[in-house]
Design a protein around this motif. Structure first.
Motif, PDB file in Angstrom:
ATOM      1  N   ARG A 124       6.037  -0.728 -23.771  1.00 34.30           N
ATOM      2  CA  ARG A 124       6.893   0.400 -23.447  1.00 34.30           C
ATOM      3  C   ARG A 124       7.056   1.281 -24.675  1.00 34.30           C
ATOM      4  NH1 ARG A 124      11.123  -2.256 -21.248  1.00 34.30           N
ATOM      5  NH2 ARG A 124      12.221  -2.344 -23.232  1.00 34.30           N
ATOM      6  N   GLN A 140      16.964   5.001 -15.206  1.00 33.77           N
ATOM      7  CA  GLN A 140      16.420   4.271 -16.354  1.00 33.77           C
ATOM      8  C   GLN A 140      16.621   5.103 -17.614  1.00 33.77           C
ATOM      9  OE1 GLN A 140      13.941   1.110 -16.626  1.00 33.77           O
ATOM     10  NE2 GLN A 140      15.743   0.774 -15.354  1.00 33.77           N
ATOM     11  N   GLY A 200      10.588  -2.255 -15.036  1.00 33.96           N
ATOM     12  CA  GLY A 200      11.031  -3.559 -14.540  1.00 33.96           C
ATOM     13  C   GLY A 200       9.889  -4.426 -14.068  1.00 33.96           C
ATOM     14  N   THR A 201       9.995  -4.886 -12.825  1.00 31.87           N
ATOM     15  CA  THR A 201       8.973  -5.781 -12.278  1.00 31.87           C
ATOM     16  C   THR A 201       7.763  -5.025 -11.741  1.00 31.87           C
ATOM     17  OG1 THR A 201      10.034  -5.743 -10.091  1.00 31.87           O
ATOM     18  CG2 THR A 201      10.721  -7.476 -11.624  1.00 31.87           C
ATOM     19  N   HIS A 202       7.798  -3.690 -11.800  1.00 25.72           N
ATOM     20  CA  HIS A 202       6.718  -2.887 -11.213  1.00 25.72           C
ATOM     21  C   HIS A 202       5.610  -2.654 -12.249  1.00 25.72           C
ATOM     22  CE1 HIS A 202       9.591  -2.502  -8.030  1.00 25.72           C
ATOM     23  NE2 HIS A 202      10.440  -1.897  -8.841  1.00 25.72           N
ATOM     24  N   SER A 203       5.016  -3.757 -12.669  1.00 27.06           N
ATOM     25  CA  SER A 203       3.937  -3.768 -13.659  1.00 27.06           C
ATOM     26  C   SER A 203       3.296  -5.150 -13.590  1.00 27.06           C
ATOM     27  CB  SER A 203       4.495  -3.511 -15.063  1.00 27.06           C
ATOM     28  OG  SER A 203       5.158  -4.673 -15.551  1.00 27.06           O
ATOM     29  N   TRP A 205       3.507  -7.482 -15.596  1.00 29.00           N
ATOM     30  CA  TRP A 205       4.446  -8.497 -16.063  1.00 29.00           C
ATOM     31  C   TRP A 205       5.423  -8.900 -14.961  1.00 29.00           C
ATOM     32  CZ3 TRP A 205       2.187  -4.772 -18.858  1.00 29.00           C
ATOM     33  CH2 TRP A 205       1.486  -5.180 -20.006  1.00 29.00           C
ATOM     34  N   GLY A 206       5.407  -8.143 -13.870  1.00 31.72           N
ATOM     35  CA  GLY A 206       6.161  -8.516 -12.679  1.00 31.72           C
ATOM     36  C   GLY A 206       5.227  -8.782 -11.517  1.00 31.72           C
ATOM     37  N   ASP A 207       3.951  -9.065 -11.802  1.00 31.27           N
ATOM     38  CA  ASP A 207       2.922  -9.361 -10.792  1.00 31.27           C
ATOM     39  C   ASP A 207       2.614  -8.170  -9.900  1.00 31.27           C
ATOM     40  OD1 ASP A 207       2.601 -12.000 -11.651  1.00 31.27           O
ATOM     41  OD2 ASP A 207       4.294 -12.677 -10.447  1.00 31.27           O
ATOM     42  N   GLU A 208       2.680  -6.953 -10.453  1.00 28.51           N
ATOM     43  CA  GLU A 208       2.347  -5.755  -9.692  1.00 28.51           C
ATOM     44  C   GLU A 208       1.442  -4.867 -10.539  1.00 28.51           C
ATOM     45  OE1 GLU A 208       4.758  -1.863  -8.200  1.00 28.51           O
ATOM     46  OE2 GLU A 208       5.590  -3.787  -7.539  1.00 28.51           O
ATOM     47  N   ASP A 209       0.171  -4.829 -10.243  1.00 24.55           N
ATOM     48  CA  ASP A 209      -0.780  -3.997 -10.982  1.00 24.55           C
ATOM     49  C   ASP A 209      -1.121  -2.768 -10.138  1.00 24.55           C
ATOM     50  OD1 ASP A 209      -2.533  -3.085 -12.932  1.00 24.55           O
ATOM     51  OD2 ASP A 209      -3.458  -5.054 -13.230  1.00 24.55           O
TER      52      ASP A 209
END
Length: 331
Positions: A124, A140, A200-203, A205-209
Motif C-alpha cells: 500500500r 478509507q 481490505g480483503t479485496h486483494s 491477501w484476502g484471497d481476491e485477485d
C-alpha cells in the motif's frame, strides 16, 4: 546441472492515467507521474534506489537437473516498493513510507520435467488517500493496494515460460523476461475501479485477485514516436472508444495517427481478426503513407483511450520504418 530463470513486473504511473478529483495533486505538482521504465533492465536495485517505479515483483526460481530429470527446485524472488515524496510549497517536502505486504509464495509445483513457481507481491502506498469506497466501511483513509501475481515455469530442457496471473487494475504493469527485456504490458488501467475497490480483503491477501489483460510490448520505434506525439509541439487530443465500438473501419478515408494510451484494440482485415494491440502501439500510419485509406478495422476489446495526432506531427521517415514492421494486413 542448475537452471535459473526469472520474470519481473515493474509498475508505474503514466501521465493521463488519473481522472477526476484525485488528479489534482498531480496537476498541482504536489506529487508526480512517472517516466516510462527503460526498454531493458540491467540493475533493478539501482532503479529502485532512484525511485524510478512504484513497485516491482521479481519472481525467480531454479531447478537442478540430472539425467534429464528435475531432482530439486527452489524459489529466489523478492519484491520492491517505493516511498512517495510530496511537495508542500516551493521548498518543503514530505516522504511517505509505503506499507509492503508479505510476498505470497506458493510451494513450487515440481514434476520430472518442469517446475512452476507463483508469487504475488505488492503493498500500500504511504501517502493518505481519503475516499469513499464501494463496500463497508464505505470510507478509507489509507491508499488502495497495488500488486501483481506472476507465474514462471522452468523445464528440464532449459526452456522457460511466464504468465501474469493477476494484477491490480492500477497502475501500469510492464513485464520483463529473464534477460531484462521488456516483453509485455498490462493492457488496461482502471483507476476508478482500483481507487474505490482495492482495500481490505479485496486483494490477494484476502484471497481476491484481479485477472490481468496483457498484450505484447510495442517496438522501440513506437516508444520513440509516442514521445513525439505526447511531448511534441502541441498537446494531442484524447479520444475515448467504448468496448465493442470501432476506432477506424477498413476502406474508409483517414489521415490521423493514433497512439494507444490505454486498453486493447483488435485488428480485423477483411472481417478476420489478425492481432491485438496494447498500450504504446501507434496505428494508422499506412493510411498516411499509402493514399489516405484505412487498411484495417480497429475495434475496442476493452474501453480504449487514444491520443490523436495529425500526419505532420510525426517524422514521415520514422512512420515509413514503422509501416515496414507492421503490415499486419499483408499477413
Amino acid at each position: 546441472m542448475r537452471i535459473e530463470s526469472s520474470v519481473t513486473s515493474v509498475s508505474w504511473i503514466p501521465s493521463e492515467a488519473i481522472r477526476g478529483l484525485p488528479k489534482a495533486p498531480f496537476e498541482l505538482g504536489v506529487t508526480h507521474y512517472d517516466d516510462p521504465p527503460p526498454d531493458s533492465i540491467d540493475d533493478l536495485d539501482a532503479l529502485h534506489a532512484r525511485g524510478a517505479f512504484r513497485f516491482a515483483n521479481r519472481l525467480a526460481g531454479w531447478v537442478e537437473v540430472r539425467d534429464g530429470r528435475i531432482v530439486d527446485a527452489g524459489h529466489a524472488g523478492r519484491s520492491y516498493i517505493s516511498s512517495t515524496q510530496a511537495r508542500l510549497g516551493s521548498k518543503a517536502s514530505v516522504v511517505f513510507q509505503p506499507v509492503p505486504f508479505p510476498d505470497l509464495v506458493r510451494a513450487p509445483e515440481v514434476s520430472d520435467t518442469a517446475a512452476r513457481f507463483v508469487q504475488t507481491a505488492g503493498g500500500r502506498p504511504g501517502i493518505p488517500a481519503p475516499r469513499r469506497v464501494r463496500r463497508k466501511p464505505y470510507v478509507q483513509w489509507v491508499g488502495p493496494i497495488v500488486w501483481s501475481t506472476l507465474a514462471l515455469t522452468i523445464h528440464a530442457d532449459g526452456t522457460t515460460e511466464h504468465e501474469v496471473l493477476g494484477a491490480s487494475s492500477f497502475p501500469r504493469h510492464w513485464i520483463y523476461d529473464d534477460s531484462g527485456k521488456l516483453v509485455e504490458k498490462s493492457g488496461l488501467i482502471d483507476f476508478k475501479d482500483w481507487y474505490v475497490g482495492a482495500f481490505g480483503t479485496h486483494s490477494p491477501w484476502g484471497d481476491e485477485d484481479t485477472p490481468a489483460l496483457v498484450t505484447a510490448a510495442e517496438t522501440a520505434l513506437e516508444r520513440e514516436l509516442s514521445t513525439s506525439v505526447m511531448r511534441g509541439g502541441r498537446k494531442p487530443r484524447v479520444r475515448r472508444v467504448k468496448q465493442g465500438r470501432t476506432l477506424v473501419k477498413q476502406g474508409e478515408p483517414g489521415d490521423e495517427l493514433y497512439l494507444l494510451l490505454d486498453g486493447v484494440l483488435a485488428v480485423h482485415v477483411d472481417g478476420e481478426k489478425v492481432g491485438e494491440l496494447g498500450p504504446g502501439a501507434i496505428v494508422g500510419e499506412r493510411s498516411v503513407l499509402e493514399g489516405g485509406t484505412r487498411t484495417a478495422t480497429l475495434r475496442a476489446v476493452s474501453d480504449v483511450r487514444v491520443a490523436v495526432a495529425g500526419p505532420d506531427d510525426v517524422d514521415r521517415d520514422a512512420l515509413a520504418r514503422l509501416a515496414e514492421g507492421h503490415h499486419r494486413e499483408d499477413s
